[in-house]
Design a protein around this motif. Structure first.
Motif, mmCIF file in Angstrom:
data_model
loop_
_atom_site.group_PDB
_atom_site.id
_atom_site.type_symbol
_atom_site.label_atom_id
_atom_site.label_comp_id
_atom_site.label_asym_id
_atom_site.label_seq_id
_atom_site.Cartn_x
_atom_site.Cartn_y
_atom_site.Cartn_z
ATOM 1 N N GLN A 62 0.844 -1.186 0.000
ATOM 2 C CA GLN A 62 0.000 0.000 0.000
ATOM 3 C C GLN A 62 0.878 1.235 0.000
ATOM 4 O OE1 GLN A 62 -3.473 0.266 -0.046
ATOM 5 N NE2 GLN A 62 -3.409 -1.916 -0.444
ATOM 6 N N ASP A 64 0.884 4.975 1.313
ATOM 7 C CA ASP A 64 0.218 5.853 2.275
ATOM 8 C C ASP A 64 0.436 7.304 1.862
ATOM 9 O OD1 ASP A 64 -0.763 3.854 3.894
ATOM 10 O OD2 ASP A 64 0.861 3.986 5.358
ATOM 11 N N SER A 88 3.461 1.741 3.149
ATOM 12 C CA SER A 88 2.872 1.362 4.429
ATOM 13 C C SER A 88 3.694 0.239 5.062
ATOM 14 C CB SER A 88 1.422 0.911 4.241
ATOM 15 O OG SER A 88 1.366 -0.259 3.465
ATOM 16 N N SER A 91 4.744 -3.527 3.599
ATOM 17 C CA SER A 91 4.765 -3.546 2.137
ATOM 18 C C SER A 91 6.142 -3.943 1.625
ATOM 19 C CB SER A 91 4.427 -2.171 1.572
ATOM 20 O OG SER A 91 3.117 -1.804 1.871
ATOM 21 N N ARG A 165 -6.304 7.577 -7.556
ATOM 22 C CA ARG A 165 -5.976 6.179 -7.257
ATOM 23 C C ARG A 165 -4.508 5.940 -7.577
ATOM 24 N NH1 ARG A 165 -10.932 2.491 -7.949
ATOM 25 N NH2 ARG A 165 -12.589 4.000 -8.195
ATOM 26 N N THR A 173 -3.994 -1.010 -4.829
ATOM 27 C CA THR A 173 -4.568 0.304 -5.080
ATOM 28 C C THR A 173 -4.802 1.049 -3.778
ATOM 29 O OG1 THR A 173 -5.685 -0.542 -7.044
ATOM 30 C CG2 THR A 173 -6.514 1.519 -6.142
ATOM 31 N N THR A 174 -4.398 2.316 -3.757
ATOM 32 C CA THR A 174 -4.692 3.224 -2.658
ATOM 33 C C THR A 174 -5.547 4.348 -3.229
ATOM 34 O OG1 THR A 174 -2.604 2.726 -1.556
ATOM 35 C CG2 THR A 174 -3.717 4.773 -0.922
ATOM 36 N N TYR A 176 -7.417 8.009 -2.733
ATOM 37 C CA TYR A 176 -7.369 9.230 -1.940
ATOM 38 C C TYR A 176 -8.368 10.215 -2.525
ATOM 39 C CZ TYR A 176 -5.510 13.023 0.863
ATOM 40 O OH TYR A 176 -5.371 14.045 1.777
#
Length: 192
Positions: A62, A64, A88, A91, A165, A173-174, A176
């Motif tokens: 991930q 962050d 993160s 990871s 993304r 995928t993260t 925001y």
């Protein structure tokens, strides 16, 4: 002392040889079938292991977002977005050169690739803390990702929202959410 050999005794011997040949053939067929099953089981185990590792990477890797800032060029719209990111905990290494950034708003939907400068199809990075490359090796490193909203086709107006993304090389995928404040007059940058 010697037993007499009758015609029935000869037939019994021939039946025994035929049965032995059939038995050997069945053993050979069973051995071939067992070999095929072992090869198939090995292939399935290898495929399942690869799939498990890919799934684990997608769940554990991930990006962050530490901070997000939008820049106002004086027109009242946010024309540039800067995201300070880190990897993160837990990871693997995240190579931002192999990552993509998807920009989704009411007026634009664009997938951006890594580039030396920002354009309509690129995002730029700058190492803030760490070894200076585009690979996040540990959680203490920080990299700034810059997106030019004007080049993407949608400078963000006050009160407008967008979804960003971040997709790393493993497919993790993260998401925001960017929310531009309702009033940004007189400010050169705003938290989004």
């Amino acid at each position: 002392m010697f037993a007499d050999i009758t015609s029935e005794d000869g037939e019994r011997g021939q039946v025994g040889i035929g049965t032995l040949i059939i038995f050997i053939a069945m053993v050979l067929v069973a051995a071939v079938a067992a070999g095929v099953l072992i090869n198939t089981a090995g292939l399935l185990e290898s495929t399942a292991s690869d799939t498990g590792q890919d799934s684990q990477s997608q769940v554990s890797n991930q990006i962050d977002v530490v901070t997000a800032v939008g820049f106002n060029d004086g027109s009242g719209d946010v024309t540039q977005l800067n995201f300070t990111v880190k990897k993160s905990a837990g990871s693997d290494q995240i190579d931002l050169q192999d990552a993509t950034v998807e920009f989704l708003s009411n007026d634009a939907s664009t997938t951006l690739q890594y580039g030396a400068n920002t354009s309509a199809t690129q995002f730029a990075t700058e190492s803030l803390v760490g070894n200076g490359d585009q690979v996040l090796d540990n959680t203490t490193e920080r990299v700034k990702i810059t997106i030019n909203a004007t080049d993407v086709g949608d400078p963000l107006s006050p009160g407008e929202e967008a979804t960003i993304r971040f997709v790393d090389q493993s497919g993790a995928t993260t998401i925001y959410g960017v929310n531009v404040p309702d009033t940004i007059s007189g400010e050169t940058y705003v938290a989004v």
